[in-house]
Design a protein around this motif. Structure first.
Motif, PDB file in Angstrom:
ATOM      1  N   PHE A 151      13.773   8.921  13.748  1.00  0.00           N
ATOM      2  CA  PHE A 151      12.669   9.838  13.448  1.00  0.00           C
ATOM      3  C   PHE A 151      13.193  11.262  13.271  1.00  0.00           C
ATOM      4  CE2 PHE A 151       9.150  12.633  14.403  1.00  0.00           C
ATOM      5  CZ  PHE A 151       8.048  12.007  13.840  1.00  0.00           C
ATOM      6  N   ILE A 152      14.050  11.699  14.203  1.00  0.00           N
ATOM      7  CA  ILE A 152      14.601  13.057  14.124  1.00  0.00           C
ATOM      8  C   ILE A 152      15.471  13.210  12.876  1.00  0.00           C
ATOM      9  CG2 ILE A 152      16.128  14.710  15.262  1.00  0.00           C
ATOM     10  CD1 ILE A 152      15.187  13.535  17.943  1.00  0.00           C
ATOM     11  N   ALA A 153      16.287  12.185  12.587  1.00  0.00           N
ATOM     12  CA  ALA A 153      17.140  12.252  11.399  1.00  0.00           C
ATOM     13  C   ALA A 153      16.304  12.319  10.127  1.00  0.00           C
ATOM     14  CB  ALA A 153      18.071  11.041  11.360  1.00  0.00           C
ATOM     15  N   THR A 154      15.179  11.610  10.114  1.00  0.00           N
ATOM     16  CA  THR A 154      14.319  11.614   8.930  1.00  0.00           C
ATOM     17  C   THR A 154      13.697  12.979   8.695  1.00  0.00           C
ATOM     18  OG1 THR A 154      13.832   9.265   9.299  1.00  0.00           O
ATOM     19  CG2 THR A 154      12.339  10.464   7.844  1.00  0.00           C
ATOM     20  N   LEU A 155      13.479  13.728   9.765  1.00  0.00           N
ATOM     21  CA  LEU A 155      12.924  15.073   9.611  1.00  0.00           C
ATOM     22  C   LEU A 155      13.815  15.962   8.750  1.00  0.00           C
ATOM     23  CD1 LEU A 155      11.656  15.789  13.243  1.00  0.00           C
ATOM     24  CD2 LEU A 155      10.243  15.355  11.228  1.00  0.00           C
ATOM     25  N   PHE A 156      15.112  15.679   8.748  1.00  0.00           N
ATOM     26  CA  PHE A 156      16.060  16.514   8.010  1.00  0.00           C
ATOM     27  C   PHE A 156      16.337  15.982   6.600  1.00  0.00           C
ATOM     28  CE2 PHE A 156      16.914  17.343  12.475  1.00  0.00           C
ATOM     29  CZ  PHE A 156      16.989  18.730  12.499  1.00  0.00           C
ATOM     30  N   ILE A 157      15.685  14.890   6.221  1.00  0.00           N
ATOM     31  CA  ILE A 157      15.869  14.367   4.866  1.00  0.00           C
ATOM     32  C   ILE A 157      15.099  15.242   3.883  1.00  0.00           C
ATOM     33  CG2 ILE A 157      15.402  12.437   3.307  1.00  0.00           C
ATOM     34  CD1 ILE A 157      15.803  10.542   5.606  1.00  0.00           C
ATOM     35  N   PRO A 158      15.763  15.830   2.897  1.00  0.00           N
ATOM     36  CA  PRO A 158      15.023  16.620   1.896  1.00  0.00           C
ATOM     37  C   PRO A 158      14.187  15.706   1.011  1.00  0.00           C
ATOM     38  CG  PRO A 158      17.329  16.438   1.285  1.00  0.00           C
ATOM     39  CD  PRO A 158      17.212  15.831   2.653  1.00  0.00           C
ATOM     40  N   GLU A 159      12.952  16.088   0.791  1.00  0.00           N
ATOM     41  CA  GLU A 159      12.049  15.257  -0.017  1.00  0.00           C
ATOM     42  C   GLU A 159      12.234  15.612  -1.494  1.00  0.00           C
ATOM     43  OE1 GLU A 159       7.692  13.345   0.661  1.00  0.00           O
ATOM     44  OE2 GLU A 159       7.914  15.476   1.051  1.00  0.00           O
ATOM     45  N   VAL A 160      13.155  14.902  -2.132  1.00  0.00           N
ATOM     46  CA  VAL A 160      13.448  15.125  -3.545  1.00  0.00           C
ATOM     47  C   VAL A 160      12.321  14.523  -4.379  1.00  0.00           C
ATOM     48  CG1 VAL A 160      15.107  14.711  -5.396  1.00  0.00           C
ATOM     49  CG2 VAL A 160      15.908  15.023  -3.039  1.00  0.00           C
ATOM     50  N   PRO A 161      11.784  15.258  -5.356  1.00  0.00           N
ATOM     51  CA  PRO A 161      10.713  14.704  -6.195  1.00  0.00           C
ATOM     52  C   PRO A 161      11.153  13.406  -6.865  1.00  0.00           C
ATOM     53  CG  PRO A 161      10.931  17.064  -6.546  1.00  0.00           C
ATOM     54  CD  PRO A 161      12.084  16.658  -5.686  1.00  0.00           C
ATOM     55  N   LEU A 162      10.246  12.448  -6.924  1.00  0.00           N
ATOM     56  CA  LEU A 162      10.575  11.164  -7.529  1.00  0.00           C
ATOM     57  C   LEU A 162      10.826  11.320  -9.020  1.00  0.00           C
ATOM     58  CD1 LEU A 162       8.071   8.647  -5.894  1.00  0.00           C
ATOM     59  CD2 LEU A 162      10.486   8.972  -5.376  1.00  0.00           C
TER      60      LEU A 162
ATOM     61  N   TYR B 249      13.375   3.739   2.598  1.00  0.00           N
ATOM     62  CA  TYR B 249      14.698   4.341   2.780  1.00  0.00           C
ATOM     63  C   TYR B 249      15.611   4.013   1.598  1.00  0.00           C
ATOM     64  CZ  TYR B 249      13.980   6.014   7.543  1.00  0.00           C
ATOM     65  OH  TYR B 249      13.545   6.711   8.643  1.00  0.00           O
ATOM     66  N   THR B 250      15.505   2.799   1.086  1.00  0.00           N
ATOM     67  CA  THR B 250      16.281   2.453  -0.110  1.00  0.00           C
ATOM     68  C   THR B 250      15.863   3.317  -1.288  1.00  0.00           C
ATOM     69  OG1 THR B 250      16.472   0.161   0.675  1.00  0.00           O
ATOM     70  CG2 THR B 250      16.926   0.572  -1.651  1.00  0.00           C
ATOM     71  N   LEU B 251      14.563   3.544  -1.422  1.00  0.00           N
ATOM     72  CA  LEU B 251      14.056   4.411  -2.488  1.00  0.00           C
ATOM     73  C   LEU B 251      14.593   5.831  -2.342  1.00  0.00           C
ATOM     74  CD1 LEU B 251      12.096   5.040  -4.846  1.00  0.00           C
ATOM     75  CD2 LEU B 251      10.338   5.446  -3.113  1.00  0.00           C
ATOM     76  N   VAL B 252      14.643   6.328  -1.110  1.00  0.00           N
ATOM     77  CA  VAL B 252      15.153   7.686  -0.873  1.00  0.00           C
ATOM     78  C   VAL B 252      16.595   7.802  -1.351  1.00  0.00           C
ATOM     79  CG1 VAL B 252      15.769   9.344   0.921  1.00  0.00           C
ATOM     80  CG2 VAL B 252      13.585   8.144   1.039  1.00  0.00           C
ATOM     81  N   VAL B 253      17.401   6.801  -1.032  1.00  0.00           N
ATOM     82  CA  VAL B 253      18.808   6.828  -1.438  1.00  0.00           C
ATOM     83  C   VAL B 253      18.926   6.760  -2.951  1.00  0.00           C
ATOM     84  CG1 VAL B 253      20.987   5.568  -1.333  1.00  0.00           C
ATOM     85  CG2 VAL B 253      19.611   5.844   0.732  1.00  0.00           C
ATOM     86  N   GLN B 254      18.200   5.850  -3.569  1.00  0.00           N
ATOM     87  CA  GLN B 254      18.287   5.695  -5.021  1.00  0.00           C
ATOM     88  C   GLN B 254      17.788   6.932  -5.754  1.00  0.00           C
ATOM     89  OE1 GLN B 254      15.992   2.111  -5.576  1.00  0.00           O
ATOM     90  NE2 GLN B 254      17.790   0.787  -5.389  1.00  0.00           N
ATOM     91  N   ASN B 255      16.810   7.606  -5.174  1.00  0.00           N
ATOM     92  CA  ASN B 255      16.236   8.775  -5.828  1.00  0.00           C
ATOM     93  C   ASN B 255      17.107  10.017  -5.682  1.00  0.00           C
ATOM     94  OD1 ASN B 255      13.839   9.955  -7.206  1.00  0.00           O
ATOM     95  ND2 ASN B 255      13.724  11.187  -5.342  1.00  0.00           N
ATOM     96  N   SER B 256      18.059   9.977  -4.757  1.00  0.00           N
ATOM     97  CA  SER B 256      18.866  11.170  -4.485  1.00  0.00           C
ATOM     98  C   SER B 256      20.241  11.134  -5.141  1.00  0.00           C
ATOM     99  CB  SER B 256      19.042  11.337  -2.972  1.00  0.00           C
ATOM    100  OG  SER B 256      19.709  10.218  -2.420  1.00  0.00           O
TER     101      SER B 256
ATOM    102  N   VAL C  93       0.836  -1.206   0.000  1.00  0.00           N
ATOM    103  CA  VAL C  93       0.000   0.000   0.000  1.00  0.00           C
ATOM    104  C   VAL C  93       0.869   1.254   0.000  1.00  0.00           C
ATOM    105  CG1 VAL C  93      -1.717   1.312   1.297  1.00  0.00           C
ATOM    106  CG2 VAL C  93      -1.919  -1.175   1.120  1.00  0.00           C
ATOM    107  N   GLY C  94       1.918   1.244   0.818  1.00  0.00           N
ATOM    108  CA  GLY C  94       2.805   2.402   0.861  1.00  0.00           C
ATOM    109  C   GLY C  94       3.499   2.649  -0.464  1.00  0.00           C
ATOM    110  N   GLY C  95       3.912   1.574  -1.130  1.00  0.00           N
ATOM    111  CA  GLY C  95       4.539   1.731  -2.440  1.00  0.00           C
ATOM    112  C   GLY C  95       3.596   2.334  -3.462  1.00  0.00           C
ATOM    113  N   GLN C  96       2.338   1.911  -3.419  1.00  0.00           N
ATOM    114  CA  GLN C  96       1.352   2.472  -4.337  1.00  0.00           C
ATOM    115  C   GLN C  96       1.110   3.957  -4.058  1.00  0.00           C
ATOM    116  OE1 GLN C  96      -0.207   1.085  -7.010  1.00  0.00           O
ATOM    117  NE2 GLN C  96       1.144  -0.679  -6.715  1.00  0.00           N
ATOM    118  N   LEU C  97       1.039   4.307  -2.786  1.00  0.00           N
ATOM    119  CA  LEU C  97       0.819   5.715  -2.436  1.00  0.00           C
ATOM    120  C   LEU C  97       1.993   6.586  -2.875  1.00  0.00           C
ATOM    121  CD1 LEU C  97      -0.751   5.382   1.132  1.00  0.00           C
ATOM    122  CD2 LEU C  97      -1.902   6.036  -0.988  1.00  0.00           C
ATOM    123  N   ILE C  98       3.200   6.076  -2.690  1.00  0.00           N
ATOM    124  CA  ILE C  98       4.373   6.843  -3.114  1.00  0.00           C
ATOM    125  C   ILE C  98       4.382   7.008  -4.630  1.00  0.00           C
ATOM    126  CG2 ILE C  98       6.890   6.798  -3.262  1.00  0.00           C
ATOM    127  CD1 ILE C  98       6.934   5.471  -0.526  1.00  0.00           C
TER     128      ILE C  98
END
Length: 219
Positions: free
Chosen positions: A193-204, A82-89, A23-28
């Motif tokens: 959680f705190i570290a994730t707050l500082f992750i920039p949300e790069v467009p997919l 998290y793997t997606l975040v790394v690959q997308n950045s 479900v999360g993958g579909q939403l993303i």
């Protein structure tokens, strides 16, 4: 038996992990947003770990399953994200290195975390079990080097052959020793959680950059 019960308790966690991952993958894919899902997943895991840290021998299977479902939902929403975040950045040329580094870091973290939490459990067992034992049993336990009772903690067959007072002490002691183990996971999740707050949300990315890959290969 206890082995079947343990497996039955883990099944809902695995199912929750699968459902939340799909479900999360579909939403993303539809929204292109992933940061809120990461934060929600970490919050669910933190709640599940905190619930487990409060359990006792009187805790029902339903309560345990509820905590495991929360953890499963959180894992499904975060592990691959998290793997997606790394690959997308990173660029396509660096994607393999970035992905392998992510997996290596995850493996190192799992090994170190298991060692730390295992140490907390084994150190706590000795004191927590003796707290519930009769004085005569404590002397026998100390003279025997704590070997038989330590084995009985994780061996239901051996536990069933022990005197009721000792068996009850082992159950109570194991429950007490597990509290700091799960509680230690809460601040770790809070740090994530705190570290994730500082992750920039790069467009997919909307393409696989096949053309860029062919151009790089030609060069």
């Amino acid at each position: 038996n206890s082995v079947t019960n343990s497996g039955a308790i883990l099944v809902p966690m695995l199912l929750a992990m699968i459902v939340s991952s799909v479900v999360g993958g579909q939403l993303i894919s539809r929204t292109g947003r992933y940061k809120a899902q990461l934060l929600l997943g970490l919050a669910l895991m933190g709640a599940g770990f905190f619930m487990l840290s409060t359990f006792s021998i009187g805790t029902t299977n339903q309560e345990t399953i509820a905590a495991m479902v929360l953890i499963g939902l959180g894992l499904g929403m975060t592990m691959q994200t998290y793997t997606l975040v790394v690959q997308n950045s990173v660029s396509r040329a660096d994607m393999a290195v970035a992905t392998s580094t992510t997996q290596l870091s995850r493996s190192i973290g799992a090994a170190v975390g298991l060692a730390i939490l295992g140490t907390i459990l084994t150190q706590g067992l000795a004191t927590s079990i003796t707290r519930y034992l009769p004085p005569s049993a404590v002397q026998k336990l100390q003279s025997s080097g704590n070997g038989s009772s330590a084995a009985a903690v994780f061996d239901p067959a051996q536990l069933s052959h022990l005197p009721p007072a000792i068996a009850a002490a082992i159950r109570h002691g194991l429950a007490d020793a597990l509290h700091p183990v799960f509680l230690a996971g809460v601040p770790i999740i809070a740090i994530a959680f705190i570290a994730t707050l500082f992750i920039p949300e790069v467009p997919l990315r909307q393409t696989a950059h096949v053309a860029a890959g062919k151009q790089a290969a030609a060069q």
